[in-house]
Design an enzyme around this catalytic site. Structure first.
Site, PDB file in Angstrom:
ATOM      1  CD  GLU A   1      72.831  54.790  30.841  1.00  0.00           C
ATOM      2  OE1 GLU A   1      71.820  54.643  30.547  1.00  0.00           O
ATOM      3  OE2 GLU A   1      73.765  55.186  31.536  1.00  0.00           O
TER       4      GLU A   1
ATOM      5  CD  GLU B   1      73.016  63.564  28.083  1.00  0.00           C
ATOM      6  OE1 GLU B   1      71.601  63.978  27.226  1.00  0.00           O
ATOM      7  OE2 GLU B   1      72.343  62.495  28.526  1.00  0.00           O
TER       8      GLU B   1
ATOM      9  CG  ASP C   1      62.355  61.651  22.869  1.00  0.00           C
ATOM     10  OD1 ASP C   1      62.322  61.926  22.750  1.00  0.00           O
ATOM     11  OD2 ASP C   1      63.511  63.219  23.151  1.00  0.00           O
TER      12      ASP C   1
ATOM     13  CE  LYS D   1      54.088  65.976  17.378  1.00  0.00           C
ATOM     14  NZ  LYS D   1      53.926  67.546  17.037  1.00  0.00           N
TER      15      LYS D   1
ATOM     16  CB  THR E   1      68.334  55.085  34.516  1.00  0.00           C
ATOM     17  OG1 THR E   1      66.574  55.386  34.411  1.00  0.00           O
ATOM     18  CG2 THR E   1      68.410  54.166  33.928  1.00  0.00           C
ATOM     19  CD  GLU E   2      69.565  59.499  37.591  1.00  0.00           C
ATOM     20  OE1 GLU E   2      69.570  58.890  36.398  1.00  0.00           O
ATOM     21  OE2 GLU E   2      70.704  60.024  37.423  1.00  0.00           O
ATOM     22  CE1 TYR E   3      62.811  61.069  33.468  1.00  0.00           C
ATOM     23  CE2 TYR E   3      65.233  60.609  32.700  1.00  0.00           C
ATOM     24  CZ  TYR E   3      64.246  61.804  32.704  1.00  0.00           C
ATOM     25  OH  TYR E   3      64.288  62.838  32.335  1.00  0.00           O
ATOM     26  CD  GLU E   4      65.021  50.112  35.926  1.00  0.00           C
ATOM     27  OE1 GLU E   4      64.441  48.656  35.645  1.00  0.00           O
ATOM     28  OE2 GLU E   4      66.027  50.531  35.352  1.00  0.00           O
TER      29      GLU E   4
END
Length: 217
Positions: free
Chosen positions: A45, A70, A123, A127, A197-200
């Site tokens: 991952e 990471e 991320d 831009k 995931t945590e974000y999910e």
């Protein structure tokens, strides 16, 4: 968002038996599975955050080796600490961590060494001038093409519609093909057994639709 630096995280990462740094990993190219007790199929991952997804994948699939990658040491420190907390009940010997920049992956993993790649809530770099930093950009897809087995797949999840649409355009103009695509993954039968995931968990709880694609060559 600016990441909060945790004092002592550099020393923690250097001392952690579960983790190797980029320079050491480059020295191990072709022998990266030496960091595990046993050689098994390998899944990675990229940008794992605090590691909830890769940790639960390792627990669910003890016959597969997992590496969570990471580059931010403060975040990686929390992932390692959480793994250790879980291990008070059961050792997770098929999960290791790599502190490295994703741009270096072709220097770390051998050709066709990785069975599957996970990209979760990367991320979006919104831009246009930062498009080459997106983990689904052509530059990164070329890296994955090198390290991924010929029959390997990439699974990508995000709540960012713009990033997902950008990724679809990149795929359309490349050697990669779509095996699965959804703009509302959680509403489909394919989400059964999905590890979040945590974000999910956070974004889905806010009512955001989760997009997912699976690609191969």
């Amino acid at each position: 968002m600016r990441l909060r630096h945790i004092k002592g995280c550099e020393d923690f990462i250097s001392d952690a038996k579960e983790c190797i740094r980029e320079d050491k990993a480059i020295e191990l190219k072709g022998k990266i599975q030496d960091i595990f007790k046993e050689k098994r199929p390998l899944q990675i991952e990229i940008g794992m955050g605090k590691g909830q997804f890769i940790r639960n994948m390792a627990i669910k699939n003890p016959d597969i080796n997992f590496i969570g990658i990471e580059k931010y040491e403060s975040v990686l420190m929390k992932a390692i600490q959480r793994k250790r907390n879980i291990e008070t009940e059961k050792e997770i010997d098929n999960l290791r961590f790599l502190c490295a920049d994703a741009r270096k992956l072709a220097e770390i993993f051998d050709v066709c060494e990785v069975d599957k790649i996970f990209l979760n809530f990367s991320d979006p770099w919104p831009k246009d001038r930062h498009a080459n930093r997106r983990l689904t950009s052509p530059d990164f897809l070329n890296i994955y093409d090198t390290i991924l087995k010929k029959d390997g797949v990439i699974e990508f999840k995000t709540d960012n519609r713009g990033l997902f649409e950008y990724s679809l355009e990149v795929i359309k103009d490349s050697k990669w093909k779509l095996n699965y695509c959804s703009f509302d993954f959680h509403s489909e039968k394919e989400s059964e057994g999905n590890i979040m995931t945590e974000y999910e968990e956070k974004f889905a709880g806010q009512g955001n639709k989760i997009c997912k694609m699976i690609i191969s060559r």
